[in-house]
Design a protein around this motif. Structure first.
Motif, short mmCIF file in Angstrom:
data_model
loop_
_atom_site.label_atom_id
_atom_site.label_comp_id
_atom_site.label_asym_id
_atom_site.label_seq_id
_atom_site.Cartn_x
_atom_site.Cartn_y
_atom_site.Cartn_z
N LYS B 170 -69.58 6.94 8.10
CA LYS B 170 -71.01 7.18 8.32
C LYS B 170 -71.82 6.69 7.11
O LYS B 170 -72.91 6.13 7.27
CB LYS B 170 -71.25 8.68 8.54
N HIS B 171 -71.25 6.89 5.95
CA HIS B 171 -71.92 6.41 4.74
C HIS B 171 -72.14 4.90 4.80
O HIS B 171 -73.21 4.40 4.45
CB HIS B 171 -71.09 6.78 3.51
N LEU B 172 -71.14 4.19 5.29
CA LEU B 172 -71.27 2.73 5.43
C LEU B 172 -72.29 2.36 6.50
O LEU B 172 -73.10 1.44 6.34
CB LEU B 172 -69.91 2.11 5.76
N ILE B 173 -72.24 3.10 7.59
CA ILE B 173 -73.18 2.83 8.68
C ILE B 173 -74.61 3.10 8.21
O ILE B 173 -75.53 2.31 8.47
CB ILE B 173 -72.83 3.70 9.91
N ARG B 179 -70.16 -3.93 11.05
CA ARG B 179 -68.84 -4.54 11.25
C ARG B 179 -67.95 -4.07 10.10
O ARG B 179 -67.82 -4.73 9.07
CB ARG B 179 -68.98 -6.07 11.24
N ILE B 180 -67.32 -2.93 10.31
CA ILE B 180 -66.56 -2.30 9.23
C ILE B 180 -65.06 -2.51 9.43
O ILE B 180 -64.45 -1.92 10.33
CB ILE B 180 -66.87 -0.79 9.16
N ASP B 243 -69.00 -6.89 7.52
CA ASP B 243 -69.94 -6.67 6.43
C ASP B 243 -69.58 -5.45 5.57
O ASP B 243 -70.33 -5.04 4.70
CB ASP B 243 -71.37 -6.54 6.96
N ALA B 244 -68.42 -4.88 5.90
CA ALA B 244 -67.95 -3.74 5.09
C ALA B 244 -66.43 -3.61 5.25
O ALA B 244 -65.86 -4.07 6.24
CB ALA B 244 -68.64 -2.45 5.51
N VAL B 245 -65.83 -2.98 4.27
CA VAL B 245 -64.40 -2.71 4.32
C VAL B 245 -64.17 -1.25 3.94
O VAL B 245 -64.71 -0.77 2.95
CB VAL B 245 -63.63 -3.60 3.32
N PHE B 246 -63.38 -0.58 4.74
CA PHE B 246 -63.01 0.80 4.44
C PHE B 246 -61.51 0.82 4.17
O PHE B 246 -60.70 0.61 5.07
CB PHE B 246 -63.37 1.70 5.63
#
Lengths: 336, 336
Positions: B170-173, B179-180, B243-246
């Motif tokens: 959620k923090h990334l969103i 696009r995680i 656009d993000a990596v977890f």
DNA sequence: TTGAAAGCGCTAACAT
DNA sequence: ATGTTAGCGCTTTCAA
């Protein structure tokens, strides 16, 4: 209640002593007897009571490892190696943390009753220093690690700091660097990692005919990443020119790398960086960090072996053991 | 020979029992008598023999901590916290390493005689899994850590993995990412950190109305830095947009960061990166890494407290304890 | 409030 | 090759 030697003896129809002999691998036992006993042991799931055994024998099979804190990778990796080495000697390890250099706490730990459960101690001091050498006269086997105290009353395992620092510096010189900044100088220190490594640095310079420049020495109190970063910032701010940085440990070097990169300097093109300790992490930084591998496994294995020997024979005179190091060349000092 | 209760008794001119009473802080002792005894104790430097005490009392004051390996920062920091917590409970810690997920070794360790010297065990398995739950039925107090086995026969301390992963996603969103990519998926796993965290990720996506995309899942076997790097390379090679990596742990995320930077991608401008574990190191990377702090100190304190309680009272039914987490926002997910 | 004595489970000396 | 026995130093009844 757990089963005892006695229970096994009754079930096997032999004396308690015979069971004890089997358990302790005494040689002269008739195979048939041994068979019977082993069967009874298996049947009852017998396990010797180690408290009773150590009360009787005076041995616990446990050694203590006292170090500053496991959160520091260097000590975590050291503890890992010590535990592995101890296992090979059929010993288990009780780990004590003394904190980040609290002298009083270290001294207190040396006479803590908690060590009673231990056959001996491997001790890596961080707060005590040369003046405290006499306090290392303790009534149990002790192996000292590190560079804070030399010539004490106990066995001592340490690396060739000066030679290693000299080799690391030479590695930078061979890569064409002449202005090598140093991170981690403890001003006024006469004994300890910092002064030993500084001496190696100076020797390498001298052999290469490079003048020593005090302005390249970045003093720091502690050797954490933040200190490396801060020292690098003040070095940059001072305006002094340099083409290489030698961190007296990897953590300092990694902290410095970050600041160099923030400042837009390229590693190694603009500034080569060298660390010291051979932390696992140096393999994975960006760029990978050249470092000095102090031979951690050898240090651990030596410490455990020496302690085990000392437990066997308390009267032998204390000795010093020097381990081998190697310079690990990685991206941060690459040429061309 | 060390001095014994007996020696003290003679010197103080009292019975051995009286000395024992003084040592154990028994209340009803005449002050004068206590005085006398304490003086004799000090004079002789008496320290109780812990082997004898534990033979008699059945307690050693030692707890075991079994974990995969201290070289992994997560476990080193956990061990640090457990040792600190144990100290508050007047316990010392014997550390066993089971290696990087060797199931057989873990099972063997659970019935090792070495544990005899221990009042109980805190165990963080990495090789055993849900199918091995029954093997946790052991004849000593046991506290289980981690996410490999649920509903076993012992007390269990674990974090809210799913909620934490959901919060991290959620923090990334909230930072505007849609696009995680995910690093650390164990395909086919039904229980364990990976599947729990993946579930949290999916829940967060669902709430935000974002479709799940299988192509963004980077499977890895192990969770080391090299695995994170490799997974990121194949993700980049696959051409899928993100656009993000977890990273399901910090180490994976740090490995991925390195590859992203090598590929010329900016963090967080081009790709935001989020880790999980709250390692010390995440404070010092370049850029600093956003992560989930699993409340390590709380986990350690809870585990030790529960174990200490269990040592006191073996009959209480086993319970599960869930600790609190927090999302730590740093540079790697900064907006604007 | 204090003392006497038993015994925790084991090893080692001695005996057979 | 196996059995007997005496403690190791402490805690814990039970008495006094």
């Amino acid at each position: 209640m757990a089963t005892t030697l006695h229970d096994v003896a009754i079930l096997a129809g032999v004396s308690i002593k015979t069971v004890s002999n089997v358990v302790n691998d005494y040689e002269h036992i008739r195979p048939a007897t041994r068979e019977k006993v082993l069967k009874a042991i298996a049947q009852l799931g017998y396990q010797p009571n180690l408290s009773a055994r150590s009360l009787r024998s005076g041995r616990t099979g446990v050694i203590g490892l006292a170090l500053p804190e496991l959160s520091l990778s260097y000590f975590a990796e050291l503890a890992d190696a010590v535990i592995r080495a101890a296992e090979r000697h059929h010993l288990v390890v009780l780990v004590e943390q003394t904190g980040g250099g609290d002298r009083a706490r270290e001294i207190e730990m040396l006479s803590s009753p908690r060590l009673q459960l231990t056959d001996g101690l491997i001790f890596s001091p961080r707060g005590m220093d040369q003046n405290d050498a006499a306090l290392l006269t303790v009534p149990y086997p002790l192996v000292l690690l590190g560079e804070r105290i030399f010539g004490g009353p106990s066995d001592h395992v340490t690396m060739r700091n000066t030679e290693a620092a000299k080799a690391a510096t030479k590695h930078l010189i061979d890569a064409g660097r002449r202005r090598i900044a140093v991170l981690g100088v403890h001003e006024g220190e006469l004994v300890g990692s910092s002064s030993l490594r500084l001496q190696g640095y100076r020797e390498a310079l001298e052999e290469a005919g490079i003048d020593f420049d005090q302005r390249l020495m970045a003093p720091v109190d502690r050797w954490y990443r933040a200190d490396g970063a801060e020292a690098m910032r003040s070095l940059l701010a001072s305006g002094v020119q340099f083409d290489a940085v030698f961190g007296f440990n990897d953590t300092l070097a990694l902290g410095a790398m970050r600041v160099l990169q923030e400042a837009g300097l390229r590693i190694p093109q603009d500034v080569a960086v060298m660390g010291f300790d051979g932390l696992d992490e140096t393999k994975y930084s960006l760029p990978t960090l050249s470092t000095v591998d102090p031979g951690r496994d050898e240090i651990a294995e030596t410490a455990v072996r020496v302690l085990a020997d000392r437990i066997e024979n308390r009267d032998a005179p204390p000795e010093q053991y020097l381990t081998n190091f190697s310079v690990v060349a990685r991206e941060s000092t690459a040429t061309g």
